[in-house]
Structures are given as structure tokens and as C-alpha cells.
Design a protein around this motif. Structure first.
Motif, PDB file in Angstrom:
ATOM      1  N   PHE A   1      18.739  40.561  56.677  1.00  0.00           N
ATOM      2  CA  PHE A   1      18.363  39.265  56.115  1.00  0.00           C
ATOM      3  C   PHE A   1      19.095  39.229  54.783  1.00  0.00           C
ATOM      4  CE2 PHE A   1      15.038  37.028  53.411  1.00  0.00           C
ATOM      5  CZ  PHE A   1      15.466  35.765  53.780  1.00  0.00           C
ATOM      6  N   ALA A   2      19.884  38.166  54.573  1.00  0.00           N
ATOM      7  CA  ALA A   2      20.825  38.190  53.457  1.00  0.00           C
ATOM      8  C   ALA A   2      20.677  36.988  52.525  1.00  0.00           C
ATOM      9  CB  ALA A   2      22.246  38.260  54.019  1.00  0.00           C
ATOM     10  N   PRO A   3      19.557  36.893  51.835  1.00  0.00           N
ATOM     11  CA  PRO A   3      19.413  35.744  50.933  1.00  0.00           C
ATOM     12  C   PRO A   3      20.209  35.940  49.642  1.00  0.00           C
ATOM     13  CG  PRO A   3      17.526  37.195  50.707  1.00  0.00           C
ATOM     14  CD  PRO A   3      18.405  37.803  51.771  1.00  0.00           C
ATOM     15  N   SER A   4      20.584  34.843  49.036  1.00  0.00           N
ATOM     16  CA  SER A   4      21.164  34.916  47.690  1.00  0.00           C
ATOM     17  C   SER A   4      19.993  34.819  46.721  1.00  0.00           C
ATOM     18  CB  SER A   4      22.107  33.751  47.446  1.00  0.00           C
ATOM     19  OG  SER A   4      23.141  33.795  48.387  1.00  0.00           O
ATOM     20  N   PRO A   5      19.890  35.724  45.772  1.00  0.00           N
ATOM     21  CA  PRO A   5      18.745  35.652  44.857  1.00  0.00           C
ATOM     22  C   PRO A   5      18.930  34.581  43.791  1.00  0.00           C
ATOM     23  CG  PRO A   5      20.080  37.571  44.354  1.00  0.00           C
ATOM     24  CD  PRO A   5      20.740  36.907  45.521  1.00  0.00           C
TER      25      PRO A   5
ATOM     26  N   LEU B   1      17.465  44.410  54.063  1.00  0.00           N
ATOM     27  CA  LEU B   1      17.491  43.277  53.128  1.00  0.00           C
ATOM     28  C   LEU B   1      18.767  43.416  52.312  1.00  0.00           C
ATOM     29  CD1 LEU B   1      16.396  40.863  51.514  1.00  0.00           C
ATOM     30  CD2 LEU B   1      15.126  42.486  50.105  1.00  0.00           C
ATOM     31  N   ARG B   2      19.628  42.427  52.438  1.00  0.00           N
ATOM     32  CA  ARG B   2      20.875  42.454  51.681  1.00  0.00           C
ATOM     33  C   ARG B   2      20.870  41.288  50.698  1.00  0.00           C
ATOM     34  NH1 ARG B   2      25.848  40.953  55.024  1.00  0.00           N
ATOM     35  NH2 ARG B   2      25.701  38.970  53.933  1.00  0.00           N
ATOM     36  N   LEU B   3      20.879  41.613  49.447  1.00  0.00           N
ATOM     37  CA  LEU B   3      20.854  40.549  48.436  1.00  0.00           C
ATOM     38  C   LEU B   3      22.288  40.132  48.139  1.00  0.00           C
ATOM     39  CD1 LEU B   3      18.068  42.310  46.421  1.00  0.00           C
ATOM     40  CD2 LEU B   3      17.836  40.048  47.479  1.00  0.00           C
ATOM     41  N   ASP B   4      22.613  38.921  48.530  1.00  0.00           N
ATOM     42  CA  ASP B   4      23.973  38.392  48.349  1.00  0.00           C
ATOM     43  C   ASP B   4      24.104  37.859  46.926  1.00  0.00           C
ATOM     44  OD1 ASP B   4      24.422  39.056  50.951  1.00  0.00           O
ATOM     45  OD2 ASP B   4      24.782  37.024  51.687  1.00  0.00           O
ATOM     46  N   ASP B   5      24.385  38.781  46.024  1.00  0.00           N
ATOM     47  CA  ASP B   5      24.348  38.418  44.598  1.00  0.00           C
ATOM     48  C   ASP B   5      25.711  38.521  43.922  1.00  0.00           C
ATOM     49  OD1 ASP B   5      24.588  41.118  44.736  1.00  0.00           O
ATOM     50  OD2 ASP B   5      22.971  41.588  43.342  1.00  0.00           O
TER      51      ASP B   5
ATOM     52  N   LEU C   1      33.842  35.178  47.006  1.00  0.00           N
ATOM     53  CA  LEU C   1      32.933  34.241  47.663  1.00  0.00           C
ATOM     54  C   LEU C   1      32.183  35.016  48.736  1.00  0.00           C
ATOM     55  CD1 LEU C   1      35.513  32.014  46.933  1.00  0.00           C
ATOM     56  CD2 LEU C   1      33.533  30.685  47.580  1.00  0.00           C
ATOM     57  N   TYR C   2      31.262  34.368  49.376  1.00  0.00           N
ATOM     58  CA  TYR C   2      30.358  35.028  50.312  1.00  0.00           C
ATOM     59  C   TYR C   2      31.042  35.685  51.529  1.00  0.00           C
ATOM     60  CZ  TYR C   2      27.759  34.378  54.660  1.00  0.00           C
ATOM     61  OH  TYR C   2      27.274  34.519  55.915  1.00  0.00           O
ATOM     62  N   THR C   3      32.142  35.070  52.010  1.00  0.00           N
ATOM     63  CA  THR C   3      32.672  35.461  53.328  1.00  0.00           C
ATOM     64  C   THR C   3      33.097  36.925  53.448  1.00  0.00           C
ATOM     65  OG1 THR C   3      33.459  33.210  53.509  1.00  0.00           O
ATOM     66  CG2 THR C   3      34.343  34.770  55.098  1.00  0.00           C
TER      67      THR C   3
HETATM   68  N1  GLU Z   1      23.674  34.534  51.647  1.00  0.00           N
HETATM   69  C1  GLU Z   1      23.906  33.783  52.834  1.00  0.00           C
HETATM   70  C2  GLU Z   1      22.904  32.653  52.892  1.00  0.00           C
HETATM   71  O1  GLU Z   1      21.855  32.766  52.278  1.00  0.00           O
HETATM   72  C3  GLU Z   1      23.756  34.688  54.014  1.00  0.00           C
HETATM   73  C4  GLU Z   1      24.079  34.108  55.324  1.00  0.00           C
HETATM   74  C5  GLU Z   1      24.184  35.174  56.370  1.00  0.00           C
HETATM   75  O2  GLU Z   1      23.151  35.509  56.947  1.00  0.00           O
HETATM   76  O3  GLU Z   1      25.256  35.718  56.585  1.00  0.00           O
HETATM   77  O4  GLU Z   1      23.159  31.635  53.487  1.00  0.00           O
END
Ligand code: GLU
Length: 448
Positions: free
Chosen positions: A7-11, A39-43, A183-185
């Protein structure tokens, strides 16, 4: 098969009902298949990411019972992304571009006016060495684009079925900004590969990203994971939920007094082929869960439905779970008492009213002369203890004989006097819990 998901939310904000649904679906998938939930924090966006949000996400997941097996922060893994970027540069697949935002906007406009899709024209690839040097000397910093391969990307999506995206319809994506930040990609692809992610379960706002990510994974020598894109929740009126997230945070629901099982059950069953359903036992929920049951059509979020589900959860909440939660609210009930009243509360804190009925004082109702006499009689005919759930029947049968009353006239004054309200749990259950002494006192007081 053992699975690994993330699960990769941006904090950059609090968890809300939309993104927590993604967390629930990922977590359930690992409960069902045995695996790791990361849990992967996309920060990587240093400006918008905040540690307080990262902490809040961790806490909210914990409250929901969605404990991750590991937590990673992308900001601590930049070296890996640098290495991947270098690998792409060496292969000529990551190229520097110097256009400003304004220049790009103009290009897009011209393309649209000519009736062409606004896809980046790869002009930067045609720059001579001298032109590039001149731009750099003029102070332009490059951003870096990934050169998409030719052709289409296809995959079998666990929710959407076969998907095909023609890469020629997409611009080469920018992977690194002019300030050097990612960037996120690219970080996402690198992490999915490094962490051995087997399944990416996320919202369908990422479908196009998936085509790019599959292409990128392949050129980096990886095997793309399986993908499942669930339809995003929409607002009740069908509009995007994102505009109304203000009050839809997990924290808001927690403060309103909803149970974690309610949120998890809701997220797991909304937008599936079946109805929204309450689960207390997460193993049972996991057994019931299948990605294939998620509907492709967006489900609508309905807060009333969530509140109704909370009542269902409380109705089924066993006393070993309920009692400690009640205690935290300063409400003390026995198991028997909880079981007697739980079908009559929509929120746990409402149990305080029943605690009052069972242990405290209640205001005597206003009765007319006739009912006062009836209640006096009722006090006199109260059976001796010990009481159990047959006592109510025995007592009201005796009262029926003695007063000639029946139906509502027989029962309602007793309910009103003993509980202070016209509705509630079955009196046969409540009466022995109220006890003879308290019942007698209430009847006598109301008869005065
Ligand atoms: N940080 C991205 C978002 O919140 C993650 C998307 C993904 O699951 O790859 O949209």
C-alpha cells in the motif's frame, strides 16, 4: 502461492475512505493468500510530504488492524533510484529535455489545433550537442524523460480483465524533474521490483501509469507484477470523492465513534458483487474476499450506509471485544448486559444510556392516574428473586389477570417506568439485569 503487496500512499494528507479502501483490499489479499503486506510511503515529494502524515497513516492502519509487515520510506531509498536512472541513461532510454512548462504548453496547444494528440514530440532527442551545451550554459536544467518503446502494452487485470494501451498515445514520461527530484513512476517501479511485489492492487486512476510501469520494469530487467485496478469510490451524487475528502478521513470516522471493523468491512464489501456486509472475524472476511468480485463500475460512498453497518458490527461484537472499548469510554457493563443492549446502539457511546438504565438513575415518566394505579399494582406483584428471563413473562401474566389489561396498555407503562424510554431491548432480558430492588423503586416512584 505466497504473495507480496504494498500500500503506497503519499504522506501528504490523512487516510480517507477512498485510499484506505486500497489498503484494505491489499491487506485482505495477503490474509487470503498468505503473504506480506508492505506499507510504502511515497515521500519523494519533499515539499508536500510530512512526517506527521506518515505517522498518522501508520497509526490509522494500526487502529484499523491492518498491521504492515514492513514499512519503507522512498526518501531513504534514493540511491536505488539513482542507480536505475543511471542504467536507463546508459541504455539511452532516459534523455534530457530542456523545454520549459510554457514551451510545452504551447506545443500542446499547436498539436491540438492541428487535430493531433498532445504527445511529446521528442524534440529534445534531435538537439545537437552544441545546442544542448548552449541551453545548459544559459542556465537551463534538464528534466529527464523515459523513451517509451513502440507498440502496445497488454495485461490481464484481475478486476478489469484484458487491458491494452498503445504507447504511441502517451508522451514519454518525465521521470526526473529539473531540480533532480524523482517523480513517482521510477521509484515505484524500482521498489516493486526490489521488494518482490507480486500484485499491485490500486485504484483505476493508475491504469495508464501501469502501461508505462510495465514498459519500465521490462527495460530494467524485471518481471512486471500482476495488476488489479479497482474502480474508485465516488460521492453519493456520482461526482469524484476527492473533492469532498475533508470529512471522510479515517480519523473523522474514528472520532464520530465508528468501529474499525465497520470501516474494514465497508471497504472490503462496497463495490463488490454482493451487498455491504459487517464482519468481525477478519479470517471470515478474507475467506469471502476475491479481487474478481470487485465491480468495474464505481461504487458510491454513502455515509448512512456506513452508519448502518456500524450498528450491524455492534450487534455482532462479542463482549471480549466490546468491554475494553466500552471501558475506554468510561462505560462499565457486564457481558450479559452488553449482549442484552448491543442491538439497540448505533454507536458504542450510546451504550452509556443503557448503562444508566441498568445501573443509574432515570427520570420517572409522567403517568396519568390510571397508569399510576396500574404501576402501583405492578410493584406489589413483582415476583421474588432470583430472576431470570422467564420473570418478565410470569410477572406480566399475573398483571394481565389482576388488571385486565393487555397488549400495549399492559407492557408500555412498565417499559416506560423501568427504562425511561418507549423503545429498547427485550424486557425479558432487561428486567433481571435491572434487578428487583431497582425495579421496585422505579415503580413506586412513578406511582407516587
Ligand atoms: N503514491 C501513489 C498514490 O498514492 C501510489 C500508487 C501505487 O499504488 O502505485 O497514488
Amino acid at each position: 502461492m505466497s504473495v507480496t503487496v504494498r500500500f503506497a500512499p503519499s504522506p501528504t494528507g490523512h487516510l480517507h475512505i477512498g485510499n484506505v479502501r486500497t489498503a484494505v483490499l491489499n491487506w485482505l489479499f495477503t490474509r487470503k493468500h498468505v503473504g506480506r503486506f508492505i506499507l510504502r510511503l511515497d515521500d519523494t515529494d519533499a515539499e508536500r510530504s510530512r512526517e506527521e502524515y506518515a505517522q498518522a497513516i501508520i497509526e490509522d492502519l494500526e487502529w484499523l488492524g491492518l498491521q504492515p509487515d514492513a514499512v519503507f520510506r522512498q526518501s531513504e531509498r534514493l540511491e536505488l533510484y539513482e542507480q536505475a536512472a543511471e542504467q536507463l541513461k546508459q541504455a539511452g532510454l532516459l534523455y534530457p529535455c530542456y523545454e520549459t512548462e510554457q514551451e510545452l504548453a504551447l506545443k500542446r496547444k499547436a498539436q491540438l489545433m492541428a487535430g493531433r494528440p498532445p504527445v511529446y514530440d521528442r524534440a529534445a532527442l534531435r538537439l545537437t550537442e552544441a545546442a544542448r551545451k548552449a541551453l545548459e550554459e544559459a542556465g537551463r536544467k534538464p528534466h529527464w524523460r523515459f523513451m517509451l518503446p513502440e507498440g502496445a502494452i497488454t495485461w490481464e487485470d484481475a478486476v478489469r480483465g484484458p487491458v491494452e494501451i498503445d504507447l504511441s498515445t502517451l508522451s514519454d514520461p518525465v521521470l526526473i524533474r529539473a531540480d533532480g527530484s524523482f517523480l513517482y513512476t521510477l521509484p515505484s517501479v524500482v521498489d516493486d521490483k526490489e521488494m518482490g511485489i507480486t500484485h499491485v492492487i490500486r485504484g483505476d486512476d493508475h491504469v495508464v501509469n501501469t502501461a508505462v510501469q510495465i514498459a519500465l520494469t521490462r527495460v530494467l530487467g524485471g518481471v512486471p507484477p500482476q495488476f488489479a485496478h479497482h474502480a474508485l469510490l465516488r460521492a453519493k451524487d456520482g461526482g469524484p470523492l476527492s473533492k469532498r475528502l475533508g470529512s471522510l478521513g479515517v480519523r473523522d470516522f474514528r472520532e464520530k465513534g465508528l468501529e474499525p471493523e465497520t470501516i474494514v468491512s465497508y471497504c472490503a464489501t462496497v463495490g463488490t458483487s454482493g451487498p455491504v456486509k459487517a464482519f468481525i472475524d477478519m479470517d471470515a472476511l478474507a475467506a469471502d474476499f476475491a479481487l474478481e468480485r470487485l465491480s468495474r463500475a464505481p461504487a458510491r460512498f454513502d455515509e448512512d450506509e456506513l452508519l448502518a453497518l456500524n450498528a450491524d458490527v455492534l450487534h455482532a461484537l462479542p463482549c471480549e471485544k466490546a468491554l475494553p472499548r466500552l471501558e475506554k469510554l468510561g462505560i462499565s457493563l457486564s457481558c450479559e448486559e452488553w449482549e442484552a443492549i448491543r442491538a439497540n446502539v448505533g454507536l458504542l457511546r450510546e451504550a452509556a444510556d443503557w448503562e444508566q438504565v441498568l445501573h443509574g438513575e432515570i427520570a420517572p415518566p409522567e403517568l396519568d392516574e390510571e397508569d399510576r394505579a396500574y404501576v402501583r399494582l405492578a410493584a406489589e406483584l413483582l415476583p421474588d428473586e432470583p430472576w431470570d428471563d422467564t420473570t418478565w413473562k410470569a410477572w406480566t401474566n399475573a398483571l394481565k389477570q389482576a388488571s385486565g389489561r393487555k397488549g400495549k396498555a399492559l407492557f408500555m407503562p412498565l417499559r416506560l417506568v423501568l427504562t425511561g424510554r418507549a423503545h429498547g431491548p427485550e424486557m425479558s432480558k432487561l428486567l433481571p439485569l435491572i434487578g428487583r430492588e431497582r425495579a421496585k423503586a422505579r415503580l413506586e416512584k412513578a406511582a407516587d
